[in-house]
Write a protein that holds these residues in place. Sequence first.
Motif, PDB file in Angstrom:
ATOM      1  N   CYS A  27       0.865  -1.296   0.153  1.00 31.01           N
ATOM      2  CA  CYS A  27      -0.116   0.031   0.097  1.00 31.01           C
ATOM      3  C   CYS A  27       0.782   1.234  -0.076  1.00 31.01           C
ATOM      4  O   CYS A  27       0.649   1.987  -0.667  1.00 31.01           O
ATOM      5  CB  CYS A  27      -1.038   0.130   1.207  1.00 31.01           C
ATOM      6  N   ARG A  28       1.907   1.292   0.687  1.00 26.92           N
ATOM      7  CA  ARG A  28       3.008   2.333   0.837  1.00 26.92           C
ATOM      8  C   ARG A  28       3.446   2.679  -0.431  1.00 26.92           C
ATOM      9  O   ARG A  28       3.537   3.799  -1.069  1.00 26.92           O
ATOM     10  CB  ARG A  28       3.677   2.134   1.875  1.00 26.92           C
ATOM     11  N   ARG A  29       4.172   1.527  -1.383  1.00 28.63           N
ATOM     12  CA  ARG A  29       4.517   1.675  -2.383  1.00 28.63           C
ATOM     13  C   ARG A  29       3.438   2.057  -3.770  1.00 28.63           C
ATOM     14  O   ARG A  29       3.741   2.930  -4.345  1.00 28.63           O
ATOM     15  CB  ARG A  29       5.333   0.393  -3.018  1.00 28.63           C
ATOM     16  N   ALA A  30       2.428   1.354  -3.545  1.00 28.08           N
ATOM     17  CA  ALA A  30       1.185   2.038  -4.442  1.00 28.08           C
ATOM     18  C   ALA A  30       0.951   3.409  -4.039  1.00 28.08           C
ATOM     19  O   ALA A  30       0.481   4.249  -5.196  1.00 28.08           O
ATOM     20  CB  ALA A  30       0.118   1.062  -4.189  1.00 28.08           C
ATOM     21  N   SER A  31       0.717   3.877  -2.947  1.00 26.92           N
ATOM     22  CA  SER A  31       0.515   5.468  -2.732  1.00 26.92           C
ATOM     23  C   SER A  31       1.432   6.176  -3.241  1.00 26.92           C
ATOM     24  O   SER A  31       0.984   7.471  -3.739  1.00 26.92           O
ATOM     25  CB  SER A  31       0.492   5.607  -1.118  1.00 26.92           C
ATOM     26  N   ARG A  32       2.823   5.867  -2.940  1.00 30.09           N
ATOM     27  CA  ARG A  32       4.026   6.989  -3.596  1.00 30.09           C
ATOM     28  C   ARG A  32       3.710   6.743  -5.277  1.00 30.09           C
ATOM     29  O   ARG A  32       3.972   7.715  -5.790  1.00 30.09           O
ATOM     30  CB  ARG A  32       5.309   6.260  -3.159  1.00 30.09           C
ATOM     31  N   PRO A  44      -3.537   7.981   2.273  1.00 33.03           N
ATOM     32  CA  PRO A  44      -4.070   6.569   2.040  1.00 33.03           C
ATOM     33  C   PRO A  44      -4.619   6.212   0.929  1.00 33.03           C
ATOM     34  O   PRO A  44      -5.219   6.982   0.284  1.00 33.03           O
ATOM     35  CB  PRO A  44      -5.143   6.774   3.257  1.00 33.03           C
ATOM     36  N   VAL A  45      -4.590   4.808   0.399  1.00 35.62           N
ATOM     37  CA  VAL A  45      -5.166   4.699  -0.824  1.00 35.62           C
ATOM     38  C   VAL A  45      -5.845   3.037  -0.847  1.00 35.62           C
ATOM     39  O   VAL A  45      -5.378   2.377   0.036  1.00 35.62           O
ATOM     40  CB  VAL A  45      -4.005   4.481  -1.973  1.00 35.62           C
ATOM     41  N   HIS A  46      -6.610   2.925  -1.313  1.00 35.94           N
ATOM     42  CA  HIS A  46      -7.320   1.538  -1.567  1.00 35.94           C
ATOM     43  C   HIS A  46      -6.426   0.826  -2.902  1.00 35.94           C
ATOM     44  O   HIS A  46      -6.537   1.451  -3.975  1.00 35.94           O
ATOM     45  CB  HIS A  46      -8.673   1.507  -1.823  1.00 35.94           C
TER      46      HIS A  46
END
Length: 90
Positions: A27-32, A44-46
């Motif tokens: 989730c952190r990598r996807a958010s970045r 925060p992301v889904h």
Amino acid sequence: MQRRDSVFRIPVVPPDQLVVVSDERICRRASRAYAKRLRVAPGPVHVVQMGSGSSTWYAVYDPVGGTQPGQMSAVLILDRRYRYLGGGSF
């Protein structure tokens, strides 16, 4: 890789290969990656994982984005290395 359409570039995977991600590292990598692509602050992301192994993609959505007047929401499709493949705004 077969794609569902040429606009959103959503990979075709069986329904049993769609998984809501709870791994904080993913989730952190996807958010970045989401923030970098859209030039916004990470938050925060889904994340939904589509496929598995070398055929893994992520659909990333910011649940807060688009909640203010004039803002748009976006869903990005990322590959397993968190590189942008497609997506759309609404």
